[in-house]
Design an enzyme around this catalytic site. Structure first.
Site, PDB file in Angstrom:
ATOM      1  N   HIS A  28       0.941  -1.363   0.030  1.00 50.69           N
ATOM      2  CA  HIS A  28       0.138  -0.093   0.059  1.00 50.69           C
ATOM      3  C   HIS A  28       0.774   1.315  -0.138  1.00 50.69           C
ATOM      4  O   HIS A  28       2.044   1.091   0.495  1.00 50.69           O
ATOM      5  CB  HIS A  28      -0.898   0.041   1.333  1.00 50.69           C
ATOM      6  CG  HIS A  28      -1.947  -0.999   1.432  1.00 50.69           C
ATOM      7  ND1 HIS A  28      -1.565  -2.177   2.339  1.00 50.69           N
ATOM      8  CD2 HIS A  28      -2.975  -1.496   0.932  1.00 50.69           C
ATOM      9  CE1 HIS A  28      -2.485  -3.071   2.274  1.00 50.69           C
ATOM     10  NE2 HIS A  28      -3.498  -2.500   1.338  1.00 50.69           N
ATOM     11  N   ASP A  53       2.274   1.967   3.357  1.00 50.68           N
ATOM     12  CA  ASP A  53       3.092   0.800   4.087  1.00 50.68           C
ATOM     13  C   ASP A  53       4.661   1.369   3.997  1.00 50.68           C
ATOM     14  O   ASP A  53       5.362   1.223   5.023  1.00 50.68           O
ATOM     15  CB  ASP A  53       3.304  -0.586   3.132  1.00 50.68           C
ATOM     16  CG  ASP A  53       1.915  -1.212   3.385  1.00 50.68           C
ATOM     17  OD1 ASP A  53       1.136  -0.956   4.255  1.00 50.68           O
ATOM     18  OD2 ASP A  53       1.639  -2.237   2.288  1.00 50.68           O
ATOM     19  N   GLU A  73     -10.068  -6.099  -6.180  1.00 52.93           N
ATOM     20  CA  GLU A  73     -10.137  -7.416  -5.222  1.00 52.93           C
ATOM     21  C   GLU A  73     -11.384  -7.324  -4.296  1.00 52.93           C
ATOM     22  O   GLU A  73     -12.000  -6.562  -3.574  1.00 52.93           O
ATOM     23  CB  GLU A  73      -9.073  -7.329  -4.367  1.00 52.93           C
ATOM     24  CG  GLU A  73      -8.935  -8.145  -3.081  1.00 52.93           C
ATOM     25  CD  GLU A  73      -7.544  -8.296  -2.464  1.00 52.93           C
ATOM     26  OE1 GLU A  73      -6.702  -7.499  -2.722  1.00 52.93           O
ATOM     27  OE2 GLU A  73      -7.689  -8.586  -1.367  1.00 52.93           O
ATOM     28  N   GLU A 114      -9.229 -13.293  -3.699  1.00 57.18           N
ATOM     29  CA  GLU A 114      -8.487 -13.786  -2.596  1.00 57.18           C
ATOM     30  C   GLU A 114      -9.079 -15.113  -1.935  1.00 57.18           C
ATOM     31  O   GLU A 114     -10.356 -15.132  -1.816  1.00 57.18           O
ATOM     32  CB  GLU A 114      -8.412 -12.743  -1.497  1.00 57.18           C
ATOM     33  CG  GLU A 114      -7.642 -13.214  -0.117  1.00 57.18           C
ATOM     34  CD  GLU A 114      -7.323 -12.108   0.841  1.00 57.18           C
ATOM     35  OE1 GLU A 114      -6.757 -11.119   0.399  1.00 57.18           O
ATOM     36  OE2 GLU A 114      -7.659 -12.244   2.216  1.00 57.18           O
ATOM     37  N   HIS A 123     -11.269 -14.344   1.155  1.00 56.48           N
ATOM     38  CA  HIS A 123     -12.575 -13.606   0.793  1.00 56.48           C
ATOM     39  C   HIS A 123     -13.589 -14.504   0.140  1.00 56.48           C
ATOM     40  O   HIS A 123     -14.844 -14.427   0.507  1.00 56.48           O
ATOM     41  CB  HIS A 123     -12.181 -12.404  -0.042  1.00 56.48           C
ATOM     42  CG  HIS A 123     -11.304 -11.471   0.529  1.00 56.48           C
ATOM     43  ND1 HIS A 123     -10.988 -10.181  -0.294  1.00 56.48           N
ATOM     44  CD2 HIS A 123     -10.899 -11.505   1.805  1.00 56.48           C
ATOM     45  CE1 HIS A 123      -9.994  -9.586   0.675  1.00 56.48           C
ATOM     46  NE2 HIS A 123     -10.157 -10.265   1.843  1.00 56.48           N
ATOM     47  N   ASP A 148     -12.749 -12.532   8.531  1.00 57.88           N
ATOM     48  CA  ASP A 148     -11.567 -13.025   7.775  1.00 57.88           C
ATOM     49  C   ASP A 148     -10.507 -13.252   8.314  1.00 57.88           C
ATOM     50  O   ASP A 148      -9.841 -12.684   8.985  1.00 57.88           O
ATOM     51  CB  ASP A 148     -11.197 -11.344   7.174  1.00 57.88           C
ATOM     52  CG  ASP A 148     -10.090 -11.435   5.961  1.00 57.88           C
ATOM     53  OD1 ASP A 148      -9.691 -12.591   5.568  1.00 57.88           O
ATOM     54  OD2 ASP A 148      -9.709 -10.472   5.409  1.00 57.88           O
ATOM     55  N   ASP A 177      -7.691 -14.804   7.444  1.00 58.92           N
ATOM     56  CA  ASP A 177      -6.338 -14.631   6.724  1.00 58.92           C
ATOM     57  C   ASP A 177      -5.317 -15.539   7.122  1.00 58.92           C
ATOM     58  O   ASP A 177      -4.170 -14.930   7.636  1.00 58.92           O
ATOM     59  CB  ASP A 177      -6.238 -13.209   7.234  1.00 58.92           C
ATOM     60  CG  ASP A 177      -6.181 -12.180   5.928  1.00 58.92           C
ATOM     61  OD1 ASP A 177      -6.137 -12.729   5.022  1.00 58.92           O
ATOM     62  OD2 ASP A 177      -6.252 -11.050   6.151  1.00 58.92           O
ATOM     63  N   ASP A 223      -1.404 -13.185   0.720  1.00 57.13           N
ATOM     64  CA  ASP A 223      -1.991 -12.196   1.590  1.00 57.13           C
ATOM     65  C   ASP A 223      -2.672 -12.819   2.683  1.00 57.13           C
ATOM     66  O   ASP A 223      -3.935 -13.253   2.668  1.00 57.13           O
ATOM     67  CB  ASP A 223      -3.107 -11.221   0.766  1.00 57.13           C
ATOM     68  CG  ASP A 223      -3.827 -10.149   1.398  1.00 57.13           C
ATOM     69  OD1 ASP A 223      -3.044  -9.956   2.684  1.00 57.13           O
ATOM     70  OD2 ASP A 223      -4.447  -9.326   1.053  1.00 57.13           O
TER      71      ASP A 223
HETATM   72 MN   LIG Z   1      -5.949  -9.287  -0.287  1.00 59.13          MN
END
Ligand SMILES: [Mn+2]
Length: 389
Positions: free
Chosen positions: A56, A59, A183, A219, A222, A257, A259, A289
């Protein structure tokens, strides 16, 4: 010692900087890890054999950084990347952390917020281009609602499209070699997020002014949050030529999520995702991710990184074994029963082919009698994955 499953640059693995910079905070608790400097993250990933990093804007460059400092940070990121053989492969714009985006960015009801979002996206695209990222992702985490009376989704999507169209022209006008990918995610942080699934994002791309510039970045987590099959979603994008980036991770279905580390929760589905990417020789980076468990300290972050890549490499080896397994391939050949004459008739419409098909005699009862050995096929796949085959 057996096989090392050590990643090579040619494996084209990538990690979001935010994945290793994740400090373990969640809605109920404070961070459990110290901050990790983004430049240090780039260096360490490069040393571990990772090919690319995704980031990002914020970041690497915090909001409000003066221009001179911004240029210095970009230069430093490039130098460190070159020294350890890692490059920026995808850039994206954080349009979710700052409270200004609490009700969306491109779909905000406020024209000023939408304009600020567009400005921020252009600046992030500039940084992405400077670092050589060829893909720019839009994850509209705040593009959504909790209160349906607050926003008309039709108007919101029109605004979303206007923003994407504007930014496509910006990329073209600047001569950047860059494509966009949307996304999708069904919810979290918003109650409902616009463009919830791969299918809805895919349909959206065709409504934009430059559909050839816009694809999808699915993803796994997701997709599984919606209870859908990530293998199917990813294959639809592959088939449409719209898989512009991918986010690998793991997730129990129909939950928040989670992750988690790639391969950790959905071994068979993960296997088929790897199989699709490898069988179709998809040229993109295998980007992860997800983030380390909150229970990890700083050292555990790198166990997470290693684990994602090892699982991919092991599953890739299983794909080769699956493709070379005579019994599995025998069943597949048996299932895929061809018929050259009929396939020719079905391959394109003509009055003659329609008439010929209508005149054909079929025996549905006889056709229905054929055994499809899916019990055996799935068990063999299972045993191959369990390592006894
Ligand atoms: Mn992602």
């Amino acid at each position: 010692m057996g096989k090392t499953y050590k990643p090579a640059k040619s494996d084209k693995f990538a990690f979001g900087l935010w994945t290793v910079m994740n400090r373990g905070a969640d809605p109920f608790g404070a961070p459990t890890r110290k901050p990790l400097d983004p430049l240090e993250a780039i260096r360490r990933l490069g040393e571990m054999g990772v090919y690319g990093y995704e980031f990002h804007d914020n970041d690497i460059i915090p909001i409000g950084t003066p221009a001179a400092q911004r240029d210095k940070l970009i230069k430093r990121a490039k130098q460190i990347g070159d020294s350890v053989g890692i490059r920026a492969t995808m850039a994206t714009c954080n349009m979710f952390s700052h409270p200004v985006f609490k009700d969306g960015a491109f779909t905000s009801n406020s024209a000023k917020v939408r304009a600020y979002a567009l400005q921020k996206a252009m600046n992030a695209i500039d940084v992405g281009a400077e670092l050589g990222a060829k893909v720019f992702v839009f994850w509209g985490g705040r593009e959504g609602t909790e209160v349906d009376s607050s926003k008309d989704p039709a108007v919101a999507l029109k605004r979303y499209r206007e923003a994407i169209d504007f930014l496509c022209e910006y990329v073209l006008d600047n001569g950047y070699d860059m494509k966009f990918a949307v996304e999708p995610k069904p919810n979290e942080p918003r109650g409902d997020i616009f463009l919830a699934t791969a299918g809805s994002a895919l349909a959206f791309t065709y409504t934009c002014a430059h559909p050839e510039m816009i694809g999808v970045n699915p993803e796994i987590e997701h997709i599984r949050m919606s209870g859908l099959n990530s293998y199917h979603e990813i294959c639809q994008l592959l088939e449409a030529g719209k898989l512009f980036d991918i986010h690998l991770g793991a997730q129990k279905p129909l939950r928040y999520d989670q992750d988690i580390r790639f391969g950790a929760e959905d071994l068979k589905e993960s296997f088929f995702v790897v199989k699709a990417l490898e069988d179709y020789k998809w040229p993109g980076t295998r980007a992860f991710d997800a983030h380390p468990y909150r229970t990890e300290n700083e050292a555990g972050v790198w166990d997470f990184v290693e684990g994602c890549m090892r699982s991919y490499l092991i599953l890739r080896e299983k794909v080769a074994a699956f493709n070379a397994d005579p019994e599995i391939q025998g069943i597949l050949a048996e299932i895929n029963e061809g018929n050259r004459a009929l396939e020719k008739l079905m391959s394109g419409y003509s009055r003659e082919s329609a008439a010929e098909l209508k005149a054909r005699a079929f025996d549905p009862d006889a056709l229905a009698k054929k055994q499809l050995r899916y019990e055996k096929l799935d068990q063999l796949t299972q045993e191959l994955l369990l390592g006894v085959r």
